[in-house]
Write an enzyme that holds these catalytic residues in place. Sequence first.
Site, PDB file in Angstrom:
ATOM      1  N   ASP A 143      -4.348   1.592   4.364  1.00 38.72           N
ATOM      2  CA  ASP A 143      -3.499   2.141   3.748  1.00 38.72           C
ATOM      3  C   ASP A 143      -2.625   3.080   4.831  1.00 38.72           C
ATOM      4  OD1 ASP A 143      -1.498   3.231   1.822  1.00 38.72           O
ATOM      5  OD2 ASP A 143      -3.096   3.780   0.323  1.00 38.72           O
ATOM      6  N   HIS A 203       1.180   3.312   1.219  1.00 34.30           N
ATOM      7  CA  HIS A 203       1.862   3.538  -0.250  1.00 34.30           C
ATOM      8  C   HIS A 203       3.235   4.436  -0.534  1.00 34.30           C
ATOM      9  CE1 HIS A 203      -1.355   6.336  -1.126  1.00 34.30           C
ATOM     10  NE2 HIS A 203      -0.452   6.991  -1.990  1.00 34.30           N
ATOM     11  N   SER A 261      -1.669  12.038  -0.770  1.00 33.09           N
ATOM     12  CA  SER A 261      -1.846  10.968  -0.138  1.00 33.09           C
ATOM     13  C   SER A 261      -1.075  11.060   1.276  1.00 33.09           C
ATOM     14  CB  SER A 261      -0.838   9.828  -1.159  1.00 33.09           C
ATOM     15  OG  SER A 261      -1.614   9.414  -2.304  1.00 33.09           O
TER      16      SER A 261
END
Length: 713
Positions: A224, A85, A648
Site C-alpha cells: 500500500d 489508497h 494513512s
Amino acid sequence: MKKILLLFAVLFFAGGTARADEGMWLLPALQKMNIRDMQDKGLKISAEEIYSANNNSLKDAIVIFANGCTGEIVSPQGLLFTNHHCGYGAIQALSTLERDILKNGYWATDLQEELPAPGHTVTFIRHIEDVTGIVLEGIDTDTPQGEREAAIEAKIKEVTEEYGGKEEFAGMNFRIAPFYGGNQYILFVMEIYRDIRLVGTPPNSIGKFGGDTDNWMWPRHTGDFSIFRVYADADGKPAEYSPENVPYQAPVHLDISIKGFQEGDFAMIMGFPGSTQRYMTSFEIDEMLEMSNPNRILIRGKRQDILWDAMINDDAIRIKYAAKYAGSSNYWKNSIGMSRGVEKLGVKSQKEAQEEAFLRWVAESPSRAKYSPALDYIREAVESRRESSHTTQYIGETLTNGVELLRASTLAAAVADGRDTISEAYINRIVENSYKNFYKDYDAQLDKKVARVMIPLLKKNIDPEWLPSFYETIDNDFEGDADAYIDYLYDSSLFTDHDKFTRALRAGDYESIENDPAVAYRTSIMDAYASAGAESRQWAEKFREGHRLYVEGLLEMYPDRMNYPDANFTIRLTYGNILPYRPADGVIYDYYTTLAGVMEKEDDSNPEFVVPAKLKELYENRDFGPYGQDGYMPVCFLSNNDITGGNSGSPVLDGEGNLIGLAFDGNWEAMSGDIAFEPDLQRCINVDVRYVLFIIDKFAGSSHIMDELTIVR
C-alpha cells in the site's frame, strides 16, 4: 480562569510516565512529557531532533497529503511516499482505458513523465504555538456556551489576522484547533503546495492486493504505497501547476533503513490522525450502535453491491467508479468492525463505569458543582436529536451522496450565478470544469440503477413528514410509481449527459437548465436535509457544553494521569513496539508477513487476489536484492502504535528516526479503538519499506527513483 489555564499548561508540558503504546502526543510536549519513556523503549535521538520550534527537525518531513492522509518527504528533491489508497483518487483520475494506471501501475522515467494530479495538495506545518491564554482570555468556565463560542470565534479571528500580518508567515494558512473539548487552543501555521505530480504507483494487484476482503485484517500482504513529488516556483514557494515549476527543495527528508527489525524493537509514527472519540459517553455509544452504524452499513452495502456488479463487468465503469467505491467501502467496513468491537469488548460498560465514578467524584465536593450537569446535557442532547440525526444521515447516505444526479444539477446554480454577465469564457469554464470534476467519472445508467434502490429505501426508513417534496410528485403525477418517476427524471434531464447540458448552455437555453426536473428534485432534497439539520443543530450547543465540562472534569479528576487530546487532524506522535498479538484463545499472529503469503492467497478468479506475473517470477527466483531477509521477502508488519484514519501514509520510524514502513490500517479485533484503546489487541498494520523498495527497484526497475533516496544499510 487562571486555574483552568494552569491545568492545561500542566497537561501540555508536565513530565510523567506515559504508556508506550496508547497516546497521540502533541509534538511540543515531547521534551517534558514523553522523551524519557521513549528513550527507555529504544529511541536513540533527542526530542529536539524530532521536533524543534526554531530549527529543522523530522517534523518538517511530515506532511498532510491531499485532504485526509499523511505523507513523508524522502528525498532532497521533494519526493514523497504515501499510501496507494491515499493516492487512489489521483491514480483513478489519471487512468483511462488506453492508459489503465489502476490496473497496470505507472512509473515515470524522468521528471517530464511525472503526471500532474489536479486538486491534490501537500501541506507543511511551519509553526506550532499554544494560544489558549489569548483565545480564552476573559472567558470563565461558567460563561454560557453560546456567549463563550462567540467570544472564542472573535479571538480566533483576531489571532489569525495578527499572525497573517507577520512577514515570516506571508502567504501561509492558519488553523487554531480546539483540544480537550474546547479547553485548549493551539495555532498551526501551514504552507500549502498545489503542484503535486504522480511519480510512481504499483498496479492494484500490489497496491490494493486483498481488496475489501483483507481490509482491516491481519495477516496482510498489501503493497500500500504510491510516490508523488512536490513542485514549487523558482523561489521554492507554493504555486499552481506550471511547466516552469521545479521540484521542491526539501530542507529535511527521511533516511530509509533496510537493516530490518525484530520483535520488540522501538517504533514511532508521526502523522495526522483524523478523529477519535475517546471521551465518548455511553449515550453516544447507544446512538452509534442503534442508529448511525446500522444506517451506514445497510445503505452503503446496497449501493456498493450495485456498483461492484457494474465495475467487474465493464472496464470503463471500473475506472470511473474505483475511487468512489473504495472511499465508500472503507468506512462501511469500518462501521461493521466498530460495532462488533464495541459490543464484544464491552466498551459501553467501561464508559458507564467511568461516568458513575465521575458523578461520585463531583458529589464529593461543592467546588465541583459546575461539572454536575455535564452528563445530563450530553444525554439530553443525544436523545433529543435522535430522530433528526437519523433523518439527515438517511437523506445524506441515500440521496445527497448516494445518487449522483443531485451533484450534476448543482450546475444550474453556476449558470444562474453568471446569467446576467454570461460570456463565452464563462461558458467554456463551466463546460470544462463540469466534465473534469463530474462527468468524466459519471455513468447515468448506473446512477439510475442506484436511484431505483435509494429512493424507495429512504421512503421506507424515515418519518413521512421529513420526506423531500419530490415524493409528492411521485404520488400525484406518477400514481406512486417511483420507477416511473425515475425513468422520467433520467430521460428528461439535461444533467444526465454532458453533451446535452453543454448544447443547452451554448445555445443560451438557460430557462431549460434552470427548470430542469433534476433541479426541482435537488431543491426538494436540500430543503428536507436543511430542515432536519436545523432540528439537530438546536441541540448541538448543549452537547458541546456538556462535552467540554465532562472532559475538563475528567482531567481534574485524574491529575496524575497523562491525558492526551482526541485526534483532530493535527500533527501527533505515537510510539510503541513491533509486536505480534493473540486475537483469540489458542491463536497467535506473528508480527510480519512475507511474499510467500501473497502467493498463498493468489486466486485468478477473484480480482482482489490476482498476482502479477513479474512478481511471481521474482518470487520463484528468490530475486529479492538487498531487501530480503534470511531468504524471504518481508511485506507487512505490526506495531502497537496508536493511530486512526488520517494516519494513512504516516512514516513508521525506528529508534534512529529512519523510515522502516508506512502505516496503512488498523486491525479488525480492535476496531473500537477510536473510542477506547485496547492495549492487548490494538495493532497498526504497516507496509515494510523494504517491500516498497523491492517493488520500485526489482519489480518496476525504477533505478532513477532509487538514486534519489538515502538508504541506510
